[in-house]
Design a protein around this motif. Sequence first.
Motif, PDB file in Angstrom:
ATOM      1  N   TYR A   1       0.815  -1.218   0.000  1.00 36.79           N
ATOM      2  CA  TYR A   1       0.000   0.000   0.000  1.00 36.79           C
ATOM      3  C   TYR A   1       0.849   1.269   0.000  1.00 36.79           C
ATOM      4  N   PHE A   2       2.188   1.128   0.091  1.00 36.29           N
ATOM      5  CA  PHE A   2       3.062   2.292   0.244  1.00 36.29           C
ATOM      6  C   PHE A   2       3.774   2.611  -1.066  1.00 36.29           C
ATOM      7  N   ASP A   3       4.039   3.904  -1.304  1.00 41.82           N
ATOM      8  CA  ASP A   3       4.883   4.252  -2.445  1.00 41.82           C
ATOM      9  C   ASP A   3       6.347   4.023  -2.062  1.00 41.82           C
ATOM     10  N   GLN A   4       7.247   4.166  -3.042  1.00 37.40           N
ATOM     11  CA  GLN A   4       8.645   3.798  -2.818  1.00 37.40           C
ATOM     12  C   GLN A   4       9.324   4.609  -1.710  1.00 37.40           C
ATOM     13  N   PRO A   5       9.191   5.945  -1.677  1.00 39.17           N
ATOM     14  CA  PRO A   5       9.841   6.696  -0.589  1.00 39.17           C
ATOM     15  C   PRO A   5       9.319   6.306   0.800  1.00 39.17           C
ATOM     16  N   THR A   6       8.012   6.083   0.914  1.00 37.19           N
ATOM     17  CA  THR A   6       7.437   5.683   2.202  1.00 37.19           C
ATOM     18  C   THR A   6       7.959   4.313   2.612  1.00 37.19           C
ATOM     19  N   LYS A   7       8.024   3.393   1.656  1.00 37.79           N
ATOM     20  CA  LYS A   7       8.529   2.050   1.910  1.00 37.79           C
ATOM     21  C   LYS A   7      10.000   2.099   2.366  1.00 37.79           C
ATOM     22  N   GLU A   8      10.809   2.885   1.662  1.00 40.05           N
ATOM     23  CA  GLU A   8      12.234   2.962   2.012  1.00 40.05           C
ATOM     24  C   GLU A   8      12.436   3.567   3.397  1.00 40.05           C
ATOM     25  N   ALA A   9      11.648   4.580   3.731  1.00 40.62           N
ATOM     26  CA  ALA A   9      11.752   5.187   5.057  1.00 40.62           C
ATOM     27  C   ALA A   9      11.364   4.182   6.142  1.00 40.62           C
ATOM     28  N   LEU A  10      10.317   3.397   5.891  1.00 40.48           N
ATOM     29  CA  LEU A  10       9.896   2.392   6.869  1.00 40.48           C
ATOM     30  C   LEU A  10      10.958   1.313   7.029  1.00 40.48           C
TER      31      LEU A  10
END
Length: 270
Positions: A221-230
């Motif tokens: 459900y996350f875009d790439q920047p959100t995924k990488e930050a998580l």
Amino acid sequence: MLTINESDFQRLVQFVKNDYGINLSKKKQLITGRLSNTIISMGFNTFQEYVDYLIKNKKPEDLELMLNKLTTNYTYFMREESHFDFFTKTILPYLESKKKDRVLSIWSAGCSSGEEPYTISMILKEYFGAKASMWDTRVLATDISQNALRAASNAVYDESSLKDLPPGWKSKYFRPAGQPGVYTVSPDIKSNVIFRTFNLMNPIQFRLKFDVIFCRNVMIYFDQPTKEALVNRFYQATSPGGYLLIGHSEGLNKDTNPYKYLQPATYRKE
């Protein structure tokens, strides 16, 4: 069915992304399809009225309802079984030899209705056997959805959720729940899981670093920047030598991912 104009769609998309990390930018049809009846039942005539209300008031019960409508919590016991095979044959022997304090720190992040953390708990029981009482194997299970956590705490499941369990596990770890084809998790497995509300967009500040983090079929459900930050937050919350397991439909960028890749959907902090 109501329609949503581009302005209100973008406002809702940005609000959900900022607060929950969920990327709905390509989900206009899903939003209109799944929210229209809810909006009408709440007494609103347009998406604009609903979005205005939602952003202004931020009532937990309304936000919860929206998230439940827009995300799918489909899961079952032993889902993506190869992970649990690796967990049993590789991760647990390593942790058993390493953890002299006999305390395991395992997190089911985005636990939905509880099948994943209860599966982990059953595997721990099977692996340690008679030695289980000598270990602290409690599993932390978190989700943003109060509905999901209530279902997980109730621990009542129908026959279809149990179909992939190994032979004998149903009779060993489940009890009939009072109606045909419905079962509840046995008390010893249930008590080994600690459920908490947690938004994965928030800083990770639990008392212990984790030996294993399961976060499977959540980052879809996350875009790439959100995924990488998580993933970077997960990495900081992982013990050296610890593992991150993600869904097989997900992938991490090998250039930005701080973990070492081991096999599909399986990573380790060196």
